[in-house]
Design a protein around this motif. Structure first.
Motif, PDB file in Angstrom:
ATOM      1  N   ALA A  38      15.336 -15.346 -13.076  1.00  0.00           N
ATOM      2  CA  ALA A  38      14.367 -14.585 -12.302  1.00  0.00           C
ATOM      3  C   ALA A  38      14.665 -14.731 -10.807  1.00  0.00           C
ATOM      4  O   ALA A  38      14.074 -13.980 -10.173  1.00  0.00           O
ATOM      5  N   PHE A  41      15.327 -11.492  -8.321  1.00  0.00           N
ATOM      6  CA  PHE A  41      14.265 -10.348  -8.541  1.00  0.00           C
ATOM      7  C   PHE A  41      13.112 -11.158  -7.590  1.00  0.00           C
ATOM      8  O   PHE A  41      12.750 -10.686  -6.940  1.00  0.00           O
ATOM      9  N   LEU A  44      13.879 -11.173  -4.035  1.00  0.00           N
ATOM     10  CA  LEU A  44      13.560  -9.985  -3.206  1.00  0.00           C
ATOM     11  C   LEU A  44      12.178  -9.233  -3.320  1.00  0.00           C
ATOM     12  O   LEU A  44      11.757  -8.918  -2.214  1.00  0.00           O
ATOM     13  N   PHE A  45      11.552  -9.588  -4.429  1.00  0.00           N
ATOM     14  CA  PHE A  45      10.095  -9.182  -4.577  1.00  0.00           C
ATOM     15  C   PHE A  45       9.447 -10.049  -3.654  1.00  0.00           C
ATOM     16  O   PHE A  45       8.586  -9.167  -3.092  1.00  0.00           O
ATOM     17  N   MET A  49       7.915  -7.611  -1.067  1.00  0.00           N
ATOM     18  CA  MET A  49       6.568  -7.255  -1.558  1.00  0.00           C
ATOM     19  C   MET A  49       5.382  -8.325  -1.107  1.00  0.00           C
ATOM     20  O   MET A  49       4.529  -7.672  -0.843  1.00  0.00           O
ATOM     21  N   LEU A 246      -3.691   7.356 -13.810  1.00  0.00           N
ATOM     22  CA  LEU A 246      -2.554   7.743 -13.061  1.00  0.00           C
ATOM     23  C   LEU A 246      -2.584   8.666 -12.060  1.00  0.00           C
ATOM     24  O   LEU A 246      -2.207   8.303 -10.761  1.00  0.00           O
ATOM     25  N   PHE A 297      -6.741   0.170  -0.762  1.00  0.00           N
ATOM     26  CA  PHE A 297      -6.198  -0.703  -1.899  1.00  0.00           C
ATOM     27  C   PHE A 297      -7.431  -1.144  -2.700  1.00  0.00           C
ATOM     28  O   PHE A 297      -7.346  -1.027  -4.084  1.00  0.00           O
TER      29      PHE A 297
ATOM     30  N   GLU B   6       4.359   5.806 -11.473  1.00  0.00           N
ATOM     31  CA  GLU B   6       3.184   4.855 -11.681  1.00  0.00           C
ATOM     32  C   GLU B   6       2.879   4.603 -12.879  1.00  0.00           C
ATOM     33  O   GLU B   6       2.635   5.905 -13.633  1.00  0.00           O
ATOM     34  N   THR B   7       2.927   3.536 -13.396  1.00  0.00           N
ATOM     35  CA  THR B   7       2.235   3.383 -14.783  1.00  0.00           C
ATOM     36  C   THR B   7       1.406   2.199 -14.992  1.00  0.00           C
ATOM     37  O   THR B   7       1.189   1.255 -14.424  1.00  0.00           O
ATOM     38  N   PHE B 115      18.391  -6.686 -11.889  1.00  0.00           N
ATOM     39  CA  PHE B 115      17.429  -7.667 -11.430  1.00  0.00           C
ATOM     40  C   PHE B 115      16.418  -7.553 -12.358  1.00  0.00           C
ATOM     41  O   PHE B 115      15.733  -8.568 -13.110  1.00  0.00           O
ATOM     42  N   VAL B 119      14.911 -10.373 -15.254  1.00  0.00           N
ATOM     43  CA  VAL B 119      13.480 -10.970 -15.203  1.00  0.00           C
ATOM     44  C   VAL B 119      12.806 -10.627 -16.461  1.00  0.00           C
ATOM     45  O   VAL B 119      12.142 -11.224 -17.179  1.00  0.00           O
ATOM     46  N   ILE B 137       1.437 -11.316 -11.569  1.00  0.00           N
ATOM     47  CA  ILE B 137       1.680 -10.709 -10.016  1.00  0.00           C
ATOM     48  C   ILE B 137       2.379  -9.290 -10.083  1.00  0.00           C
ATOM     49  O   ILE B 137       1.928  -8.453  -9.321  1.00  0.00           O
ATOM     50  N   VAL B 138       3.277  -9.490 -10.865  1.00  0.00           N
ATOM     51  CA  VAL B 138       4.157  -8.101 -11.068  1.00  0.00           C
ATOM     52  C   VAL B 138       3.131  -7.081 -11.205  1.00  0.00           C
ATOM     53  O   VAL B 138       3.408  -5.769 -10.629  1.00  0.00           O
ATOM     54  N   VAL B 140       0.057  -6.727 -11.032  1.00  0.00           N
ATOM     55  CA  VAL B 140      -0.925  -6.160  -9.699  1.00  0.00           C
ATOM     56  C   VAL B 140      -0.157  -5.407  -8.862  1.00  0.00           C
ATOM     57  O   VAL B 140      -0.807  -4.406  -8.459  1.00  0.00           O
ATOM     58  N   THR B 141       0.911  -5.580  -8.681  1.00  0.00           N
ATOM     59  CA  THR B 141       1.487  -5.195  -7.515  1.00  0.00           C
ATOM     60  C   THR B 141       1.870  -3.388  -8.041  1.00  0.00           C
ATOM     61  O   THR B 141       2.314  -2.573  -7.023  1.00  0.00           O
ATOM     62  N   MET B 143      -0.168  -1.544  -8.605  1.00  0.00           N
ATOM     63  CA  MET B 143      -1.181  -0.723  -7.996  1.00  0.00           C
ATOM     64  C   MET B 143      -1.335  -0.537  -6.421  1.00  0.00           C
ATOM     65  O   MET B 143      -2.133   0.169  -5.820  1.00  0.00           O
ATOM     66  N   VAL B 144      -0.404  -1.483  -5.872  1.00  0.00           N
ATOM     67  CA  VAL B 144      -0.697  -1.630  -4.353  1.00  0.00           C
ATOM     68  C   VAL B 144      -0.013  -0.286  -3.772  1.00  0.00           C
ATOM     69  O   VAL B 144       0.841   0.287  -3.812  1.00  0.00           O
ATOM     70  N   LEU B 174      15.190  -2.664  -4.062  1.00  0.00           N
ATOM     71  CA  LEU B 174      16.055  -3.068  -4.942  1.00  0.00           C
ATOM     72  C   LEU B 174      15.843  -3.791  -6.316  1.00  0.00           C
ATOM     73  O   LEU B 174      15.902  -3.827  -7.370  1.00  0.00           O
ATOM     74  N   ALA B 175      14.322  -4.136  -6.222  1.00  0.00           N
ATOM     75  CA  ALA B 175      13.586  -4.918  -7.120  1.00  0.00           C
ATOM     76  C   ALA B 175      12.142  -4.590  -7.556  1.00  0.00           C
ATOM     77  O   ALA B 175      11.262  -5.122  -6.863  1.00  0.00           O
ATOM     78  N   GLY B 176      11.902  -3.576  -8.135  1.00  0.00           N
ATOM     79  CA  GLY B 176      10.549  -2.782  -8.093  1.00  0.00           C
ATOM     80  C   GLY B 176       9.788  -3.466  -9.328  1.00  0.00           C
ATOM     81  O   GLY B 176      10.463  -3.798 -10.565  1.00  0.00           O
ATOM     82  N   PRO B 177       8.368  -3.547  -9.397  1.00  0.00           N
ATOM     83  CA  PRO B 177       7.601  -4.087 -10.531  1.00  0.00           C
ATOM     84  C   PRO B 177       8.023  -3.306 -11.920  1.00  0.00           C
ATOM     85  O   PRO B 177       7.799  -3.662 -12.862  1.00  0.00           O
ATOM     86  N   VAL B 180      10.569  -3.976 -14.042  1.00  0.00           N
ATOM     87  CA  VAL B 180      10.284  -5.369 -15.155  1.00  0.00           C
ATOM     88  C   VAL B 180       9.428  -5.082 -16.040  1.00  0.00           C
ATOM     89  O   VAL B 180       9.567  -5.643 -17.294  1.00  0.00           O
TER      90      VAL B 180
END
Lengths: 315, 302
Positions: A38, A41, A44-45, A49, A246, A297, B6-7, B115, B119, B137-138, B140-141, B143-144, B174-177, B180
């Motif tokens: 992990a 990831f 970077l995350f 983020m 969505l 948000f 977006e999902t 990546f 994960v 955490i992944v 939740v983000t 929706m950000v 490079l590494a989006g939710p 994952v």
């Protein structure tokens, strides 16, 4: 803003101290391997983020401006002042109103058009299904910037749109320079650009509608409209709600259309919350921008939560 | 505006395919044919209206400035010219913008595929402390809104001295939710017995991942690759801020700056630029349309 996470290091190479500890050793080893997988990831995350997400939250309680970037220690804590400034700012209130307008009109319209297309494509037609699907989906894959160039041209007072309207006897407005018509033009573009995605989602949902049930209803004398409202729509309910979630997450962030088409004008009539935030960022008001982005948000999170509850309640 | 990325709900990578619709009912010939003809007429009108802006863009790109400004408007170019295109290729360095867009998109796609699968694998098939938290955490983000991280991201990139570099353009993506989520969802469906068997045979986790799991993951990798490429190719706001000199512009950035700069009224040039920006993605879309549509169905639907 440097540290990301303090994850267990992968010391892997060390030989086990003894096989006796068996399963607990294996579990620890597995945990190490898992975190090692992990790690790229998470790093970077975390940096790109989570750190920005948290700093933005922190920033919204300070008077951070672009001048403080070089010297972050001079930033002062101001509590909720940015939020109270925000809600006292007529421009921000206007942007909330505009975003609400866009969402409240845009979502039902997009969903109705997409549902109409999905039902038509699913009505038993055999030929050209792929052509139709590809055709209606094409606007989704194209760049908003390229689209804006051509739509600005189409929406000119004597452009393509008004030429068509003129042909049926309607005197079209100067779409993008009218405080009344700029927003409907944005909504029109958004429907055009997003109906394809929902159409595909609804088409997939329509496969769950039972053909037997429809047939039985027809035998019992239900007409097409009754079959649609009593059988198709209820079956589609979860899919429709998903589509609504969505869309609302996307539409609440409404930004690119006005950014490339109207710059939020005329007279702020197409200024959205995201756009307001972006402008504050441009003015160097980082604290205020962060506060505005968190308001957005929270709105998105609340609306999604609300919709998911509605989605769950009857399942 | 929203992209198909977006999902919110768990998805199985099941494809939406050409399943036959409601079966046509036997008998009643007259009643069956008339509504169908009407459906076709409406669909054809709808598709023509939907594609009209693209036709208009393409036709306009071959017109001269004089013709574009003339009223009433014309349909077919009276005096077709390639001048608008040749300007892009000679004086405006479209090859640089194209290269930048492609480079950023390819790196972003590769990063996400690698990546996010790693994960995804541990979230789906391994047990470790912190697993639930990581997944939460992944999720939740997802929706950000983009504007929330925008300001600190820019501050950070400028502090790192990365403004106007390639890494600034691709590192944040490079590494989006989403990746994952997609990979974990699919990998959860892979039978544990296959993985257990490999573990008993003494295969390392790395070997299981590369030789057993990844070869089964074609469909979600295709979905993720397509969605990431599309998002990156059309991405606009971040590169507009992060790229500050022409040699780092991506295609949408270049087009948007030309369309607000001194060429703002050079309509032919802008229409040709728009055609050049969307042509690669439309060709890709038509070639891979089945997968594109699968990817929407997979991410949007349970």
């Amino acid at each position: 803003m440097t540290a990301t996470t303090s994850r267990p290091r992968v010391a892997g190479a060390g030989r086990p101290g003894g096989q006796r500890t068996g399963s607990s050793y294996r579990r620890r080893r597995q945990a190490l391997i898992a975190w090692a997988f992990a790690l790229p990831f998470v790093a970077l995350f975390g940096v790109f983020m989570l750190v920005p997400l948290i700093s933005s939250f922190a920033m919204s309680f300070t008077d951070f401006t672009s001048r403080d970037v070089q010297n972050p220690l001079s930033v002062g804590f101001v509590g909720l002042e940015q939020y109270s400034r925000l809600f006292a700012n007529p421009q921000f209130l206007r942007s909330m109103l505009n975003t609400g307008y866009f969402v409240v009109v845009g979502i039902p319209l997009t969903m109705a058009v997409a549902l109409g297309l999905a039902v038509a494509l699913n009505s038993g037609i055999k030929r050209f299904r792929t052509v139709f699907r590809v055709g209606f989906y094409t606007p989704v894959v194209t760049s908003i910037v390229a689209i804006a160039v051509v739509w600005r041209f189409i929406l000119q007072p004597d452009g393509l749109m008004n030429t068509f309207l003129g042909a049926v006897g309607i005197q079209g407005p100067d779409w993008l320079n009218s405080t009344t018509w700029a927003m409907p033009a944005m909504i029109l573009m958004a429907v055009w650009r997003n109906m394809g995605t929902l159409m595909i989602i609804f088409l997939a949902g329509l496969q769950n509608v039972s053909a037997e049930m429809l047939e039985a209803a027809e035998v019992d004398g239900a007409n097409a409209w009754q079959r649609f409202t009593r059988i198709t729509l209820p079956t589609l309910r979860p899919t429709l709600l998903l589509g609504a979630v969505l869309l609302s997450v996307g539409y609440l962030q409404f930004f690119e259309e006005p950014f490339v088409m109207t710059k939020g004008g005329p007279l702020d009539s197409t200024l959205s919350i995201s756009f307001f935030t972006f402008n504050q960022f441009g003015f160097g008001q980082y604290g205020l921008a962060s506060a505005a982005s968190y308001v957005l948000f929270v709105a998105i999170a609340l609306l999604s939560l609300f919709q998911f509850r509605a989605l769950r309640s009857k399942d | 505006m929203t992209s198909p990325t977006e999902t919110l709900t768990p998805a199985s990578p099941r494809a939406e395919t050409d399943t036959p619709g409601v079966r046509p009912r036997p008998g009643k010939r007259r009643r069956r044919i008339r509504p169908q003809t009407l459906t076709y007429v409406l669909l054809v009108l709808g598709v023509v209206a939907t594609l009209l802006p693209f036709a208009w863009m393409l036709l306009g790109s071959f017109k001269t400035q004089g013709e574009l400004l003339r009223r009433p408007i014309t349909w077919w170019p009276e005096d077709p010219t390639l001048e608008n295109y040749s300007q892009w290729f000679t004086s405006l360095h479209i090859d640089t913008f194209f290269f930048n867009s492609l480079l950023v998109a390819v790196v972003t796609v590769l990063g996400n595929l690698l990546f996010c699968s790693m994960v995804g694998y541990v979230l789906a098939k391994m047990d470790f402390p912190g697993k639930k938290f990581l997944f939460l955490i992944v999720m939740v983000t997802l929706m950000v809104p983009g504007v929330v991280t925008f300001v600190p991201l820019f501050v950070m990139v400028s502090k790192l001295g990365l403004v106007n570099t390639y890494p600034a353009l691709f590192l944040p993506f490079l590494a989006g939710p989403l990746g994952v989520f997609l990979m974990r969802q699919f990998m959860t469906g892979i039978p544990d017995s296959i993985i257990e068997a490999a573990r008993i045979d003494g295969a390392s986790e790395l070997r299981i991942f590369t030789r057993v799991v990844m070869p089964l993951c074609g469909p979600p990798l295709a979905t993720l690759g397509i969605l990431t490429f599309l998002t990156s190719w059309n991405n606009f706001l971040w590169p507009l801020v992060a790229a500050q000199s022409q040699d780092k512009y991506t295609l949408p950035v270049a087009l948007s700056l030309f369309s607000t700069g001194q060429d703002a009224t050079n309509y032919g040039l802008l229409l040709a630029g728009s055609v050049l920006v969307i042509t690669p993605i439309i060709l890709l879309f038509i070639m891979l349309q089945r997968y594109f549509i699968q990817s929407v169905a997979a991410t949007g639907i349970k």
